[in-house]
Scaffold this motif. Structure first.
Motif, PDB file in Angstrom:
ATOM      1  N   GLU A   1     -34.181  13.596  14.515  1.00  0.00           N
ATOM      2  CA  GLU A   1     -32.996  14.413  14.762  1.00  0.00           C
ATOM      3  C   GLU A   1     -31.724  13.642  14.413  1.00  0.00           C
ATOM      4  OE1 GLU A   1     -32.853  16.382  18.456  1.00  0.00           O
ATOM      5  OE2 GLU A   1     -34.645  17.575  18.010  1.00  0.00           O
ATOM      6  N   ASP A   2     -31.774  12.317  14.614  1.00  0.00           N
ATOM      7  CA  ASP A   2     -30.603  11.516  14.250  1.00  0.00           C
ATOM      8  C   ASP A   2     -30.374  11.561  12.747  1.00  0.00           C
ATOM      9  OD1 ASP A   2     -30.200  10.862  16.849  1.00  0.00           O
ATOM     10  OD2 ASP A   2     -31.435   9.042  16.761  1.00  0.00           O
ATOM     11  N   LEU A   3     -31.496  11.443  12.004  1.00  0.00           N
ATOM     12  CA  LEU A   3     -31.409  11.539  10.543  1.00  0.00           C
ATOM     13  C   LEU A   3     -30.786  12.871  10.151  1.00  0.00           C
ATOM     14  CD1 LEU A   3     -32.312  10.632   7.634  1.00  0.00           C
ATOM     15  CD2 LEU A   3     -34.377  11.945   8.052  1.00  0.00           C
ATOM     16  N   ALA A   4     -31.279  13.970  10.756  1.00  0.00           N
ATOM     17  CA  ALA A   4     -30.771  15.295  10.421  1.00  0.00           C
ATOM     18  C   ALA A   4     -29.271  15.369  10.711  1.00  0.00           C
ATOM     19  CB  ALA A   4     -31.520  16.354  11.212  1.00  0.00           C
ATOM     20  N   ASN A   5     -28.878  14.880  11.893  1.00  0.00           N
ATOM     21  CA  ASN A   5     -27.468  14.904  12.258  1.00  0.00           C
ATOM     22  C   ASN A   5     -26.624  14.170  11.231  1.00  0.00           C
ATOM     23  OD1 ASN A   5     -26.877  16.405  14.571  1.00  0.00           O
ATOM     24  ND2 ASN A   5     -27.978  14.929  15.853  1.00  0.00           N
ATOM     25  N   SER A   6     -27.113  13.008  10.795  1.00  0.00           N
ATOM     26  CA  SER A   6     -26.326  12.202   9.875  1.00  0.00           C
ATOM     27  C   SER A   6     -26.284  12.830   8.488  1.00  0.00           C
ATOM     28  CB  SER A   6     -26.879  10.773   9.806  1.00  0.00           C
ATOM     29  OG  SER A   6     -28.141  10.796   9.209  1.00  0.00           O
ATOM     30  N   CYS A   7     -27.215  13.775   8.211  1.00  0.00           N
ATOM     31  CA  CYS A   7     -27.168  14.471   6.929  1.00  0.00           C
ATOM     32  C   CYS A   7     -26.396  15.775   7.036  1.00  0.00           C
ATOM     33  CB  CYS A   7     -28.583  14.777   6.424  1.00  0.00           C
ATOM     34  SG  CYS A   7     -29.534  13.323   6.040  1.00  0.00           S
ATOM     35  N   GLY A   8     -25.803  16.020   8.178  1.00  0.00           N
ATOM     36  CA  GLY A   8     -25.026  17.240   8.336  1.00  0.00           C
ATOM     37  C   GLY A   8     -25.851  18.447   8.724  1.00  0.00           C
ATOM     38  N   VAL A   9     -27.098  18.227   9.179  1.00  0.00           N
ATOM     39  CA  VAL A   9     -27.933  19.338   9.638  1.00  0.00           C
ATOM     40  C   VAL A   9     -27.938  19.315  11.168  1.00  0.00           C
ATOM     41  CG1 VAL A   9     -30.242  20.322   9.657  1.00  0.00           C
ATOM     42  CG2 VAL A   9     -29.386  19.201   7.604  1.00  0.00           C
ATOM     43  N   SER A  10     -27.487  20.400  11.792  1.00  0.00           N
ATOM     44  CA  SER A  10     -27.505  20.452  13.247  1.00  0.00           C
ATOM     45  C   SER A  10     -28.894  20.874  13.717  1.00  0.00           C
ATOM     46  CB  SER A  10     -26.469  21.449  13.750  1.00  0.00           C
ATOM     47  OG  SER A  10     -26.835  21.924  15.018  1.00  0.00           O
ATOM     48  N   PRO A  11     -29.621  19.986  14.426  1.00  0.00           N
ATOM     49  CA  PRO A  11     -30.975  20.324  14.850  1.00  0.00           C
ATOM     50  C   PRO A  11     -31.019  21.576  15.720  1.00  0.00           C
ATOM     51  CG  PRO A  11     -30.545  18.000  15.200  1.00  0.00           C
ATOM     52  CD  PRO A  11     -29.235  18.626  14.830  1.00  0.00           C
ATOM     53  N   GLY A  12     -30.031  21.718  16.612  1.00  0.00           N
ATOM     54  CA  GLY A  12     -30.021  22.881  17.493  1.00  0.00           C
ATOM     55  C   GLY A  12     -29.862  24.166  16.704  1.00  0.00           C
ATOM     56  N   ARG A  13     -28.856  24.183  15.799  1.00  0.00           N
ATOM     57  CA  ARG A  13     -28.602  25.406  15.029  1.00  0.00           C
ATOM     58  C   ARG A  13     -29.791  25.712  14.130  1.00  0.00           C
ATOM     59  NH1 ARG A  13     -23.416  24.835  11.886  1.00  0.00           N
ATOM     60  NH2 ARG A  13     -22.694  23.966  13.855  1.00  0.00           N
ATOM     61  N   ALA A  14     -30.358  24.683  13.470  1.00  0.00           N
ATOM     62  CA  ALA A  14     -31.529  24.898  12.611  1.00  0.00           C
ATOM     63  C   ALA A  14     -32.677  25.476  13.425  1.00  0.00           C
ATOM     64  CB  ALA A  14     -31.945  23.585  11.957  1.00  0.00           C
ATOM     65  N   GLY A  15     -32.824  24.982  14.680  1.00  0.00           N
ATOM     66  CA  GLY A  15     -33.903  25.463  15.534  1.00  0.00           C
ATOM     67  C   GLY A  15     -33.759  26.935  15.849  1.00  0.00           C
ATOM     68  N   VAL A  16     -32.569  27.351  16.271  1.00  0.00           N
ATOM     69  CA  VAL A  16     -32.352  28.756  16.628  1.00  0.00           C
ATOM     70  C   VAL A  16     -32.561  29.651  15.416  1.00  0.00           C
ATOM     71  CG1 VAL A  16     -30.693  30.423  17.497  1.00  0.00           C
ATOM     72  CG2 VAL A  16     -30.761  28.137  18.464  1.00  0.00           C
ATOM     73  N   LEU A  17     -31.971  29.254  14.272  1.00  0.00           N
ATOM     74  CA  LEU A  17     -32.072  30.054  13.053  1.00  0.00           C
ATOM     75  C   LEU A  17     -33.524  30.198  12.626  1.00  0.00           C
ATOM     76  CD1 LEU A  17     -30.441  31.506  10.901  1.00  0.00           C
ATOM     77  CD2 LEU A  17     -30.387  29.382   9.591  1.00  0.00           C
ATOM     78  N   THR A  18     -34.256  29.068  12.629  1.00  0.00           N
ATOM     79  CA  THR A  18     -35.645  29.102  12.199  1.00  0.00           C
ATOM     80  C   THR A  18     -36.482  29.948  13.135  1.00  0.00           C
ATOM     81  OG1 THR A  18     -35.325  26.886  11.371  1.00  0.00           O
ATOM     82  CG2 THR A  18     -37.579  27.676  11.484  1.00  0.00           C
ATOM     83  N   PHE A  19     -36.165  29.850  14.444  1.00  0.00           N
ATOM     84  CA  PHE A  19     -36.922  30.684  15.383  1.00  0.00           C
ATOM     85  C   PHE A  19     -36.655  32.151  15.091  1.00  0.00           C
ATOM     86  CE2 PHE A  19     -38.571  32.233  19.397  1.00  0.00           C
ATOM     87  CZ  PHE A  19     -39.678  31.422  19.527  1.00  0.00           C
ATOM     88  N   GLY A  20     -35.407  32.487  14.727  1.00  0.00           N
ATOM     89  CA  GLY A  20     -35.084  33.874  14.375  1.00  0.00           C
ATOM     90  C   GLY A  20     -35.853  34.328  13.144  1.00  0.00           C
TER      91      GLY A  20
END
Lengths: 293, 333
Positions: B191-210
């Motif tokens: 998740e740290d890697l994702a954050n540092s690449c500009g990907v918000s883990p929380g937002r990606a999670g909600v969107l993907t679940f949708g």
């Protein structure tokens, strides 16, 4: 008033068993860092083993002890054979393995003992007390007492023996414990064994109320998780209290909320899980830093 | 590779279409169910194989799609195709709402929420029996074959599902290789890697679940139309487990694997009757263990030959590269 008292007592009794199973989950979680979806199925298997021993003529308490011993060995074996090889794998993998355990154990229990529900006589006799217009059964009192005894024994083992100290040390920081000479892999095995034995007690004492069937404890899975989340994973007493809160609130929900009935038994634990995870993820009695994710 | 895949896909779709006139209605019915479930498993693959999250609640999401479709066609007289689209949208919204807690909680805790969803859904269906028909189930309206085509209802459903699956597979492959898809892989790895690449883990999670929920709703609607009557038992917790296992058996990431996994959970029960009520489940369990431990056994055999040191440490915290570095350093010395 009598109805309230009666619901309270039966809620406490069933909640104690939920709490006991929750304590088993917590023990495994602290050791291995995974929720064992198969814990309920294992508890059902233990209840069947005790019942089977009773059918062959063993007295109740002997078959109880026999089942506890077999369950301990079973839990130890499962950790050794199934969990150890994937201990370093991602959480998802271990979770899938425990889910496979749930299906596998349930199927094997069904193959050995069949799918028809078996009525089990009360392990504490059929005595009934009348308190006003409330009815309290010996089964309920005995179950609640057994839950308390299990909690006390577990607390003593974990906090008053060197084995317990080693177990807590390796759960807290496996590497440091190993450097200090604790056999951490043995502690893991013992943890799984203890959890299976706790689950066995919960299964055996629940069987007279819920009737013995292969899905008996799996049906209680959500309530057990609710107890665990409510109490906070790190605190055994907290999980027990969580179980009692879930048991009592579900029972009171049956009685007093028009929306809740036998069909919708799991709505209360579901709401509890959601609310606690969103508002206080570490649980009521857990430490802030204790949880792993 | 790229060009051969470009040809292979149309050929396979054509082959699937031709099967409509070759196979019996019963065989087509089974294949239709495989296709519908494969759509759901593809959504689950996005969640499990790419994001690295688990959902034990996809049976409930399928149920929202299935019951939504039946309710719209029978109670509101919405034509089948529109009903499925509306039900898919409804499931997507439901998925986004359920996914919202993923902003705050992840991993095992989120798995618990989805587990609760799977257990509560059939209970709610039984409770609101006035709307849903309760435990007896709710009969769906017969599917009308449009344009006066000379097809049976089963043949038509099969064609619809085959084409839908082809579209979903195509979309899945596009999404998986897009920036968004690689963002999901980043979240899974760290998740740290994702954050540092500009990907918000929380937002990606909600969107993907949708997105995953929308596919579950779509597949659920198709599954339900081919099935006929909707019952709460169809969408029980055990369906969720079956879906997770289908994803794992198929390898969790690919499109073909999703179809293989779906085929497995449709066809396995036909061969396990002698093992009792839970026969299929026993087979799933054994197969899962084979999938999980197969690789491990190979590693152990290699360790015997001394190429991999398995006794590195028991701590789970060091990342995989660090451990590999230790192992290779040990080899060099």
């Amino acid at each position: 008033m009598g109805l309230l008292l009666q619901q309270l007592v039966s809620g406490i009794a069933s909640g104690m068993m939920i709490g006991l199973l929750g304590m088993a989950l917590s023990t495994v979680y602290q050791g291995t860092g995974v929720l064992n979806f198969g814990q309920g199925a294992l508890a059902t298997a233990s209840a069947y083993i005790a019942w089977h021993l009773q059918q062959t003529g063993w007295p109740f308490w002997w078959s109880f002890v026999g089942s506890l011993v077999v369950s301990f060995a079973l839990g130890w074996l499962i950790e050794r054979v199934l969990i150890r090889p994937v201990a370093d794998a991602p959480e998802l993998t271990i979770l899938v393995v425990t889910a496979a355990l749930l299906l596998g154990v349930t199927a094997v229990v069904g193959m050995i003992w069949g799918y028809d529900a078996q009525a089990v006589s009360s392990s504490f006799g059929d005595h009934v007390w009348h308190l006003g217009d409330a009815v309290v059964t010996a089964q309920q009192v005995g179950t609640a007492a057994a839950g308390l005894v299990a909690l006390v024994i577990l607390h003593l083992v974990l906090h008053r023996t060197s084995l317990g100290l080693k177990m807590r040390a390796s759960a807290m920081n496996r590497k440091s414990a190993a450097y200090l000479g604790v056999n951490t892999s043995r502690m893991l095995g013992i943890g799984w064994g203890l959890a299976a034995a706790m689950g066995a007690a919960a299964g055996i004492f629940s069987a007279p109320v819920s009737q013995l069937n292969p899905d008996m404890m799996t049906n209680a899975l959500l309530m057990t998780f609710a107890a665990l989340v409510l109490g906070g994973v790190g605190s055994l007493g907290g999980v027990m209290i969580g179980g009692v809160i879930v048991g009592v609130s579900t029972n009171l929900g049956f009685t007093y909320l028009p929306f809740i009935s036998g069909d919708t038994a799991d709505v209360v634990p579901f709401v509890v899980i959601l609310a606690i995870l969103l508002l206080r993820p570490q649980g009521l009695f857990g430490r802030e830093s204790g949880a792993r994710s | 590779m790229r060009t051969s895949r470009r040809f292979a896909t149309p050929v396979m779709v054509l082959l699937c279409v031709v099967l409509t006139w070759i196979l019996s209605d019963y065989q087509l019915y089974n294949l239709t169910q495989v296709g519908a479930l494969a759509i759901v498993v593809l959504g689950l693959n996005l969640l499990m194989g790419h994001l690295g999250s688990i959902s034990a609640g996809h049976s409930a999401l399928m149920g929202v799609g299935g019951y939504g479709t039946v309710l719209l066609t029978t109670r509101a007289d919405v034509p089948g195709p529109f009903a499925i689209v509306l039900a898919t949208l409804a499931t997507c919204v439901a998925g986004l709402i359920v996914g919202l807690p993923a902003l705050r909680i992840r991993g095992l805790s989120f798995a618990l929420v989805t587990l609760g969803l799977a257990i509560v859904f059939p209970e709610l269906v039984i409770h609101f029996s006035g709307l849903t028909g309760g435990a007896n189930g709710l009969a769906s309206a017969p599917v009308a074959v449009p344009f006066g085509l000379a097809l049976t209802q089963v043949q038509w459903m099969y064609l619809v599902v085959a084409v839908s699956l082809a579209v979903v597979v195509f979309g899945f492959l596009l999404v998986a290789s897009s920036a968004y898809g690689r963002g999901l892989d980043a979240v899974r790895v760290s998740e740290d890697l994702a954050n540092s690449c500009g990907v918000s883990p929380g937002r990606a999670g909600v969107l993907t679940f949708g997105v995953s929920a929308a596919l579950a709703g779509f597949g659920g609607g198709l599954y339900q139309l081919s099935l006929g009557t909707a019952t709460p038992d169809t969408y029980s917790f055990s369906l969720s487990l079956s879906l997770v296992f289908a994803s794992v058996i198929g390898g969790m990431r690919g499109a073909i694997g999703a179809i293989v996994g779906a085929a497995f959970i449709i066809y396995a029960p036909n061969y396990t009757a002698s093992l009792g009520n839970h026969g299929p489940q026993l087979i799933y369990a054994l197969l899962i263990l084979a999938v999980v431990y197969g690789r491990r056994v190979i590693e152990l055999l290699r360790a015997r030959r001394g190429t991999v040191d398995l006794r590195v440490d028991t701590d789970v915290t060091p990342a995989e590269p660090a451990r590999q570095a230790t192992a290779s350093a040990a080899q060099r010395s």
